[in-house]
Design a protein around this motif. Structure first.
Motif, mmCIF file in Angstrom:
data_model
loop_
_atom_site.group_PDB
_atom_site.id
_atom_site.type_symbol
_atom_site.label_atom_id
_atom_site.label_comp_id
_atom_site.label_asym_id
_atom_site.label_seq_id
_atom_site.Cartn_x
_atom_site.Cartn_y
_atom_site.Cartn_z
ATOM 1 N N GLU A 1 0.834 -1.204 0.000
ATOM 2 C CA GLU A 1 0.000 0.000 0.000
ATOM 3 C C GLU A 1 0.868 1.253 0.000
ATOM 4 O O GLU A 1 0.546 2.239 -0.677
ATOM 5 C CB GLU A 1 -0.913 -0.010 1.219
ATOM 6 N N ALA A 2 1.980 1.203 0.761
ATOM 7 C CA ALA A 2 2.894 2.349 0.789
ATOM 8 C C ALA A 2 3.528 2.569 -0.587
ATOM 9 O O ALA A 2 3.712 3.717 -1.022
ATOM 10 C CB ALA A 2 3.983 2.125 1.836
ATOM 11 N N TYR A 3 3.852 1.469 -1.276
ATOM 12 C CA TYR A 3 4.419 1.571 -2.626
ATOM 13 C C TYR A 3 3.426 2.226 -3.584
ATOM 14 O O TYR A 3 3.782 3.148 -4.331
ATOM 15 C CB TYR A 3 4.796 0.178 -3.113
ATOM 16 N N GLN A 4 2.185 1.765 -3.552
ATOM 17 C CA GLN A 4 1.162 2.332 -4.432
ATOM 18 C C GLN A 4 0.896 3.787 -4.096
ATOM 19 O O GLN A 4 0.714 4.626 -4.994
ATOM 20 C CB GLN A 4 -0.115 1.500 -4.332
ATOM 21 N N SER A 5 0.863 4.101 -2.795
ATOM 22 C CA SER A 5 0.650 5.485 -2.374
ATOM 23 C C SER A 5 1.805 6.375 -2.804
ATOM 24 O O SER A 5 1.606 7.510 -3.252
ATOM 25 C CB SER A 5 0.484 5.534 -0.855
ATOM 26 N N SER A 6 3.028 5.842 -2.692
ATOM 27 C CA SER A 6 4.198 6.614 -3.100
ATOM 28 C C SER A 6 4.190 6.866 -4.601
ATOM 29 O O SER A 6 4.536 7.973 -5.057
ATOM 30 C CB SER A 6 5.473 5.868 -2.701
ATOM 31 N N LEU A 7 3.775 5.857 -5.377
ATOM 32 C CA LEU A 7 3.667 6.046 -6.821
ATOM 33 C C LEU A 7 2.636 7.114 -7.161
ATOM 34 O O LEU A 7 2.851 7.960 -8.038
ATOM 35 C CB LEU A 7 3.288 4.728 -7.491
ATOM 36 N N ALA A 8 1.488 7.078 -6.460
ATOM 37 C CA ALA A 8 0.434 8.068 -6.705
ATOM 38 C C ALA A 8 0.915 9.474 -6.347
ATOM 39 O O ALA A 8 0.669 10.433 -7.092
ATOM 40 C CB ALA A 8 -0.813 7.710 -5.899
ATOM 41 N N ASN A 9 1.633 9.590 -5.228
ATOM 42 C CA ASN A 9 2.158 10.896 -4.822
ATOM 43 C C ASN A 9 3.191 11.404 -5.820
ATOM 44 O O ASN A 9 3.243 12.605 -6.125
ATOM 45 C CB ASN A 9 2.792 10.805 -3.437
ATOM 46 N N ARG A 10 4.009 10.480 -6.320
ATOM 47 C CA ARG A 10 5.017 10.871 -7.308
ATOM 48 C C ARG A 10 4.355 11.332 -8.596
ATOM 49 O O ARG A 10 4.784 12.328 -9.209
ATOM 50 C CB ARG A 10 5.939 9.699 -7.578
#
Length: 311
Positions: free
Chosen positions: A237-246
């Motif tokens: 979830e953190a990976y997906q959230s980080s991708l979305a933020n990026r």
């Protein structure tokens, strides 16, 4: 195949396998063998053919204990964590009244680290040998668990600092390893529970109390890897959230740049039209004035966006 007579934790080499048929006056025999040696050991110790078949099988064996007339057959999994990959190696154990046979397909570190412990505890019985061996095998799961936890923390830091596509493959791979290992821990915990609670004639009643401590560790290990499974879900979830933020950050930069160039494009559009009467069109040095104005406008908007933290 290595044959040793063990008494008070002291090892003495034995050359003749047939000498191990008769119980020694003191101590017991430890036979450390490969699967190829079973053809020799089976007739000497009346090893059940089903147990031999399990040892020779290429399929992964579940941890278990099988009780035969003259011996117990125990399968427990040794664990290793090399190159970010978990390996399980079956440790086959035949426990008799005056002997213990360990059969493996690959080298297992626990058997090498066992010797000083046997000497310190002055072990002279095969059931106590079994206790120390199982204890070391279970303790190694804690060491692997610590390395997995460190890997999860490192991966989390990398994702938060700089997310890469390769991180997703690492998350999926590590999560699969943890789920696979978690399935193995269930039968292994049941095996240790059997050694702890079941009335086993070849294991001393007082020694069974010590297996309860190993069982508690096995329960802790199962709970720990359950936690790791949840952590891997959070990591994804953190990976997906980080991708979305990026992606949002990139879009914000592009939007700001587009906004800066919009008035510049508007100005160049006007002065690029084919009309003779445009204000300042024939002004001496007008192009320099216009370029200077456009630069000031662009940089002005850039600094305004920086001040508002839009860039």
């Amino acid at each position: 195949m290595k044959i040793r007579h063990v008494n008070q934790g002291v090892f003495t080499a034995v050359e003749d396998i047939h000498a191990t048929v008769v119980p020694p006056a003191q101590g017991f025999y430890w036979i450390d063998a490969d699967v190829d040696d079973l053809s020799v050991l089976q007739p000497i110790f009346s090893i059940h053919e089903l147990a031999v078949e399990d040892c020779l099988s290429e399929e992964e064996q579940r941890p278990k204990i099988e009780i035969y007339e003259s011996h117990y057959f125990i399968v427990i999994n040794s664990i290793r964590f090399d190159d970010e990959e978990i390996f399980l190696r079956a440790l086959n154990i035949f426990l008799g009244r005056h002997y213990i046979i360990t059969v493996t397909k690959q080298k297992i570190n626990e058997l090498r680290t066992l010797k000083p412990i046997l000497l310190e505890d002055q072990v002279s019985r095969p059931d106590r040998f079994l206790y120390h061996l199982v204890d070391i095998v279970v303790d190694n799961y804690f060491l692997v668990g610590d390395r997995i936890e460190a890997r999860i923390e490192s991966l989390e830091e990398d994702i938060l600092v700089h997310t890469k596509k390769s991180h997703l493959n690492e998350i999926i791979g590590l999560r699969s390893e943890i789920l696979w290992l978690k399935k193995v821990l269930g039968p292994q915990k049941e095996l240790i529970a059997t050694l702890n609670k079941k009335d086993l004639k070849l294991i001393d009643d007082q020694l069974q109390k010590y297996f309860s401590d190993i069982y508690e560790n096995a329960v802790k290990i199962a709970e720990t890897f359950e936690t790791y499974r949840d952590l891997m879900g959070n990591l994804r979830e953190a990976y997906q959230s980080s991708l979305a933020n990026r992606a949002n950050e990139i879009m914000r930069v592009f939007t700001a740049l587009t906004t800066i160039f919009m008035p510049l494009t508007f100005i160049t559009g006007i002065y690029g039209m084919n009309f003779d009467f445009i204000p300042g069109l024939h002004l001496h040095g007008g192009s320099y004035i216009l370029l200077t104005f456009m630069l000031l406008l662009g940089f002005g908007m850039f600094f305004i966006f920086r001040k508002k933290e839009w860039l």
